[in-house]
Scaffold this motif. Sequence first.
Motif, short mmCIF file in Angstrom:
data_model
loop_
_atom_site.label_atom_id
_atom_site.label_comp_id
_atom_site.label_asym_id
_atom_site.label_seq_id
_atom_site.Cartn_x
_atom_site.Cartn_y
_atom_site.Cartn_z
N CYS A 55 -88.55 -24.85 88.59
CA CYS A 55 -88.67 -23.38 88.48
C CYS A 55 -87.37 -22.73 88.96
N VAL A 56 -87.16 -21.49 88.52
CA VAL A 56 -86.05 -20.70 89.07
C VAL A 56 -86.59 -19.37 89.57
N THR A 57 -85.84 -18.78 90.48
CA THR A 57 -86.18 -17.43 90.96
C THR A 57 -85.62 -16.44 89.94
N ALA A 58 -86.50 -15.66 89.30
CA ALA A 58 -86.03 -14.67 88.33
C ALA A 58 -85.71 -13.35 89.03
N SER A 59 -86.55 -12.94 89.98
CA SER A 59 -86.28 -11.70 90.71
C SER A 59 -87.10 -11.65 91.99
N VAL A 60 -86.66 -10.76 92.86
CA VAL A 60 -87.33 -10.57 94.16
C VAL A 60 -87.64 -9.09 94.31
N VAL A 84 -100.06 -15.12 87.20
CA VAL A 84 -99.39 -16.03 86.28
C VAL A 84 -99.37 -15.40 84.90
N GLY A 85 -98.18 -15.41 84.25
CA GLY A 85 -98.10 -14.96 82.86
C GLY A 85 -98.07 -16.20 81.97
N ARG A 86 -97.12 -16.24 81.02
CA ARG A 86 -97.02 -17.46 80.20
C ARG A 86 -96.18 -18.50 80.94
N SER A 87 -94.95 -18.09 81.30
CA SER A 87 -94.08 -19.04 82.02
C SER A 87 -93.70 -18.51 83.41
N SER A 88 -94.07 -17.26 83.70
CA SER A 88 -93.69 -16.67 84.99
C SER A 88 -94.86 -16.66 85.97
N MET A 89 -94.52 -16.67 87.25
CA MET A 89 -95.52 -16.62 88.31
C MET A 89 -95.05 -15.64 89.37
N PHE A 113 -91.96 -12.67 94.88
CA PHE A 113 -90.92 -13.38 94.13
C PHE A 113 -91.45 -13.69 92.73
N SER A 114 -90.64 -13.38 91.70
CA SER A 114 -91.00 -13.78 90.34
C SER A 114 -90.28 -15.08 90.03
N MET A 115 -91.07 -16.11 89.79
CA MET A 115 -90.53 -17.44 89.52
C MET A 115 -90.85 -17.81 88.07
N VAL A 116 -89.91 -18.50 87.41
CA VAL A 116 -90.14 -18.90 86.02
C VAL A 116 -90.00 -20.41 85.92
N ALA A 117 -90.98 -21.05 85.28
CA ALA A 117 -90.93 -22.50 85.07
C ALA A 117 -90.01 -22.79 83.89
N LEU A 118 -89.15 -23.79 84.06
CA LEU A 118 -88.20 -24.14 83.00
C LEU A 118 -88.31 -25.61 82.63
N ASN A 119 -88.10 -25.89 81.35
CA ASN A 119 -87.94 -27.27 80.91
C ASN A 119 -86.55 -27.72 81.39
N LYS A 124 -85.36 -23.95 78.74
CA LYS A 124 -86.18 -22.88 78.15
C LYS A 124 -87.44 -22.69 79.00
N PRO A 125 -87.94 -21.42 79.08
CA PRO A 125 -89.18 -21.18 79.83
C PRO A 125 -90.33 -22.04 79.31
N LEU A 126 -91.11 -22.51 80.26
CA LEU A 126 -92.17 -23.48 79.99
C LEU A 126 -93.52 -22.86 80.34
N ARG A 148 -97.79 -4.82 88.90
CA ARG A 148 -96.38 -4.80 89.35
C ARG A 148 -95.45 -5.23 88.22
N LYS A 149 -95.88 -6.24 87.44
CA LYS A 149 -95.04 -6.72 86.33
C LYS A 149 -94.88 -5.61 85.28
N LEU A 150 -96.00 -4.92 84.96
CA LEU A 150 -95.93 -3.83 83.97
C LEU A 150 -95.07 -2.68 84.49
N ALA A 151 -95.25 -2.34 85.78
CA ALA A 151 -94.50 -1.22 86.36
C ALA A 151 -93.01 -1.53 86.37
N LYS A 152 -92.68 -2.80 86.67
CA LYS A 152 -91.27 -3.20 86.73
C LYS A 152 -90.63 -3.12 85.34
N ARG A 153 -91.40 -3.58 84.33
CA ARG A 153 -90.89 -3.54 82.95
C ARG A 153 -90.64 -2.08 82.54
N GLN A 154 -91.60 -1.20 82.89
CA GLN A 154 -91.48 0.22 82.54
C GLN A 154 -90.25 0.84 83.23
#
Length: 186
Positions: A55-60, A84-89, A113-119, A124-126, A148-154
């Motif tokens: 996984c990688v840290t996408a944002s804090v 949990v989304g598709r590849s993010s947690m 912390f937003s973490m994303v699983a990667l191959n 690529k996001p997994l 929080r995810k929706l608010a951040k995207r907005q």
Amino acid sequence: MNEKFRLVTDSQVILKELMVPSYANFGGKVHGGVILSLMDKIAYTCAASHAKSYCVTASVDSVNFLNPVEVGELLTLYASVNYVGRSSMEVGIRVESEDFHAGVCKHTNTSYFSMVALNEETRKPLAVPGLILSSETEVQRFVKGKLRKLAKRQYTEDFAKLGDDLDFAQEATKLKKENCKIKLPK
Ligand SMILES: CC(C)(COP(=O)(O)OP(=O)(O)OC[C@H]1O[C@@H](n2cnc3c(N)ncnc32)[C@H](O)[C@@H]1OP(=O)(O)O)[C@@H](O)C(=O)NCCC(=O)NCCS
């Protein structure tokens, strides 16, 4: 075996670390960067335990230090996958510090912390397993994580648009009461 859903409790992590003198800043308190580094470590452990992958840290989000941490205190970090989304947690982290002598326990901060699983090969996001929510608290944390995810995207979209439309010369005329001086080269 790849499970489609996993329990929140399967990936919860607790990390304890004694605040040694080498962690101090010039003011004698524990350096904020030390705490951030421990938070990144536990976020990774928690996310990778859920995803069973790299996984990688996408944002804090929101690191507000409520109380200073003293050298000699015991720091405890609690981490749990909230959403949990598709590849993010989203991993929620609560940090507490304990002064044994005074018998006082303080809340240092709660951050997300937003973490994303990667191959690991393709980078690529997994897709990650979903969450089995087995308490009211877990349902509430999932709902808040989603919001929080929706608010951040907005916010990201709104701020990008704002940047495109801004008249900086006009905005600069509104800086008179701000703590700056404009001294542009002639
Ligand atoms: C995070 C990263 C993998 C996203 O890659 P990407 O090509 O934008 O991928 P996508 O657009 O397909 O997004 C993948 C997921 O990440 C989420 N995401 C992307 N950027 C994000 C951010 N800044 N904050 C939170 N989530 C983010 C997306 O919402 C998506 O979630 P979902 O799959 O659950 O719907 C990529 O930006 C990256 O590798 N960044 C560097 C990470 C890094 O090196 N961290 C520091 C050291 S560990």
